[in-house]
Enzyme design. Structure first.
Site, PDB file in Angstrom:
ATOM      1  N   MET A  36       6.347 -12.157  -3.442  1.00 30.16           N
ATOM      2  CA  MET A  36       5.151 -12.321  -4.272  1.00 30.16           C
ATOM      3  C   MET A  36       5.557 -12.542  -5.730  1.00 30.16           C
ATOM      4  O   MET A  36       4.749 -12.370  -6.645  1.00 30.16           O
ATOM      5  CB  MET A  36       4.228 -11.109  -4.136  1.00 30.16           C
ATOM      6  CG  MET A  36       3.725 -10.947  -2.707  1.00 30.16           C
ATOM      7  SD  MET A  36       2.101 -10.189  -2.595  1.00 30.16           S
ATOM      8  CE  MET A  36       2.428  -8.614  -3.326  1.00 30.16           C
ATOM      9  N   HIS A  43      15.071  -8.799  -4.670  1.00 31.63           N
ATOM     10  CA  HIS A  43      14.712 -10.114  -4.112  1.00 31.63           C
ATOM     11  C   HIS A  43      15.924 -11.045  -4.106  1.00 31.63           C
ATOM     12  O   HIS A  43      16.119 -11.823  -3.173  1.00 31.63           O
ATOM     13  CB  HIS A  43      13.621 -10.776  -4.961  1.00 31.63           C
ATOM     14  CG  HIS A  43      12.333 -10.031  -5.003  1.00 31.63           C
ATOM     15  ND1 HIS A  43      11.899  -9.358  -6.125  1.00 31.63           N
ATOM     16  CD2 HIS A  43      11.379  -9.853  -4.063  1.00 31.63           C
ATOM     17  CE1 HIS A  43      10.721  -8.805  -5.881  1.00 31.63           C
ATOM     18  NE2 HIS A  43      10.383  -9.077  -4.630  1.00 31.63           N
ATOM     19  N   VAL A 182      18.185  -2.389  -2.236  1.00 33.56           N
ATOM     20  CA  VAL A 182      19.018  -2.419  -3.443  1.00 33.56           C
ATOM     21  C   VAL A 182      18.533  -1.283  -4.345  1.00 33.56           C
ATOM     22  O   VAL A 182      17.326  -1.075  -4.508  1.00 33.56           O
ATOM     23  CB  VAL A 182      18.895  -3.779  -4.168  1.00 33.56           C
ATOM     24  CG1 VAL A 182      19.732  -3.791  -5.441  1.00 33.56           C
ATOM     25  CG2 VAL A 182      19.320  -4.909  -3.238  1.00 33.56           C
ATOM     26  N   ARG A 193       7.224  -1.862  -8.894  1.00 31.61           N
ATOM     27  CA  ARG A 193       6.386  -0.736  -9.334  1.00 31.61           C
ATOM     28  C   ARG A 193       7.140   0.203 -10.281  1.00 31.61           C
ATOM     29  O   ARG A 193       6.505   0.973 -11.007  1.00 31.61           O
ATOM     30  CB  ARG A 193       5.911   0.079  -8.134  1.00 31.61           C
ATOM     31  CG  ARG A 193       4.982  -0.696  -7.235  1.00 31.61           C
ATOM     32  CD  ARG A 193       4.596   0.130  -6.041  1.00 31.61           C
ATOM     33  NE  ARG A 193       3.826  -0.629  -5.083  1.00 31.61           N
ATOM     34  CZ  ARG A 193       3.469  -0.174  -3.892  1.00 31.61           C
ATOM     35  NH1 ARG A 193       3.814   1.036  -3.517  1.00 31.61           N
ATOM     36  NH2 ARG A 193       2.765  -0.917  -3.069  1.00 31.61           N
TER      37      ARG A 193
HETATM   38  O1  PAF Z   1       6.931  -7.847   0.560  1.00 31.96           O
HETATM   39  C1  PAF Z   1       6.253  -8.707  -0.056  1.00 31.96           C
HETATM   40  O2  PAF Z   1       6.575  -9.109  -1.174  1.00 31.96           O
HETATM   41  C2  PAF Z   1       4.995  -9.251   0.590  1.00 31.96           C
HETATM   42  O3  PAF Z   1       4.324  -8.272   1.303  1.00 31.96           O
HETATM   43  C3  PAF Z   1       5.248 -10.498   1.453  1.00 31.96           C
HETATM   44  C4  PAF Z   1       6.136 -10.176   2.647  1.00 31.96           C
HETATM   45  C5  PAF Z   1       5.907 -11.576   0.616  1.00 31.96           C
HETATM   46  C6  PAF Z   1       3.925 -11.036   1.993  1.00 31.96           C
HETATM   47  O4  PAF Z   1       3.067 -11.386   0.961  1.00 31.96           O
END
Ligand code: PAF
Length: 295
Positions: A36, A43, A182, A193
């Site tokens: 997101m 990420h 991580v 958050r």
């Molecule tokens: O973990 C996330 O960032 C979200 O829940 C995802 C898997 C991208 C779905 O919107």
């Protein structure tokens, strides 16, 4: 298609599908990393894992309205596409798919994917509808990407199991991979958050990972009762000023509570420190060496 900060960006479903089809036509493999946005090192580790698994990585950046409840502030979710694109380019992603909400959910959209049993537990209690929103968007992204693998973080353990179950139940050909959590130097799991913690809350929140590590050591090689372990988690986090949503020991795949550590299990924790609710989890698997936190 456009290029933002050195990475190719598809804004529409048609652009994304044309790109993945032409990539696949070259005979090379593809990894999908759904996000997101507001990308952090957690990420980027997913993108790196995608790069290990396949010849190219497509990252999706989409703040999915379906997974936000009425009391959760969708409008305030951080949106920083150009910064995120720069991070994707640095991490070696081949393409970013960043659609609008209208592109993903046209006015007549009406389908929902529910993974009934798994979504009812734990975070499902405090966030009704959340996991159906996640499963729905993830299935759409998997269908569009037709990737060989899709990588998700283990921090959202319940989400990962729901996505695995959905892919199995619906015969989705994309292999679902979990990537390890991580952590900050003191062990706190990375999360967008964490930015909402005060300095004091941040210092106290480390009790989450410390308590998980402690029960992992108490658990040793399995066979023990889980009730004292769960009580230790809750007691330790509450003593540090956290407000527990759940602290439990569950079957690692079904997420049903387990009484004894006689199978692969997972300790799951969700606790508020101030406003943000922090999630973490830890493997309690009698068959494998348990991880040790090294910082
Ligand atoms: O973990 C996330 O960032 C979200 O829940 C995802 C898997 C991208 C779905 O919107």
């Amino acid at each position: 298609m456009e290029t933002i900060e050195g990475v190719l960006v598809a804004r529409t479903v048609a652009q994304f599908v044309i790109w993945q089809q032409s990539w696949r036509a070259t005979g090379r493999s593809l990894a999908l990393v759904p996000t997101m946005g507001a990308l952090h090192a957690g990420h980027l580790a997913l993108i790196t894992e995608g790069g290990r698994q396949a010849d190219a990585v497509a990252v999706t950046i989409f703040v999915n309205p379906l997974q936000f409840g009425p009391r959760e502030d969708l409008a305030k979710y951080p949106r920083q596409l150009s910064g995120d694109c720069a991070k994707c380019a640095n991490a070696g992603a081949a393409l970013v798919f960043a659609p609008s909400a209208a592109e993903m959910y046209p006015a007549d959209f009406q389908t929902s994917v529910a993974v009934e049993k798994l979504q009812a537990r734990w975070d499902g209690h405090s966030r009704p509808g959340h996991f159906a929103g996640v499963a729905t968007v993830v299935l759409k992204l998997l269908n569009l990407a037709q990737a060989d693998v899709a990588v998700f973080g283990e921090k959202d353990w319940q989400q990962l199991q729901i996505i695995r179950q959905m892919a199995t139940d619906l015969h989705h050909p994309t292999r679902i991979i979990g990537a390890p959590i991580v952590r900050e130097a003191d062990g706190l799991a990375l999360s967008s958050r964490n930015a909402f913690l005060s300095a004091d809350e941040r210092a106290r929140a480390v009790a989450i990972v410390q308590s998980l590590q402690e029960i992992s050591q108490l658990a040793g090689r399995g066979g023990v009762e889980t009730a004292p372990l769960a009580a230790h988690l809750a007691g330790r986090i509450t003593a540090a000023g956290g407000r527990i949503d759940y602290a439990c020991i569950v079957d690692a795949a079904t997420l049903e509570p387990v009484d004894r550590l006689d199978r692969p299990a997972r300790a799951l924790v969700a606790a508020w420190f101030g406003t943000p609710k922090l999630l973490d989890n830890w493997p309690l698997d009698p068959r494998v060496d348990l991880p040790v936190l090294t910082s």
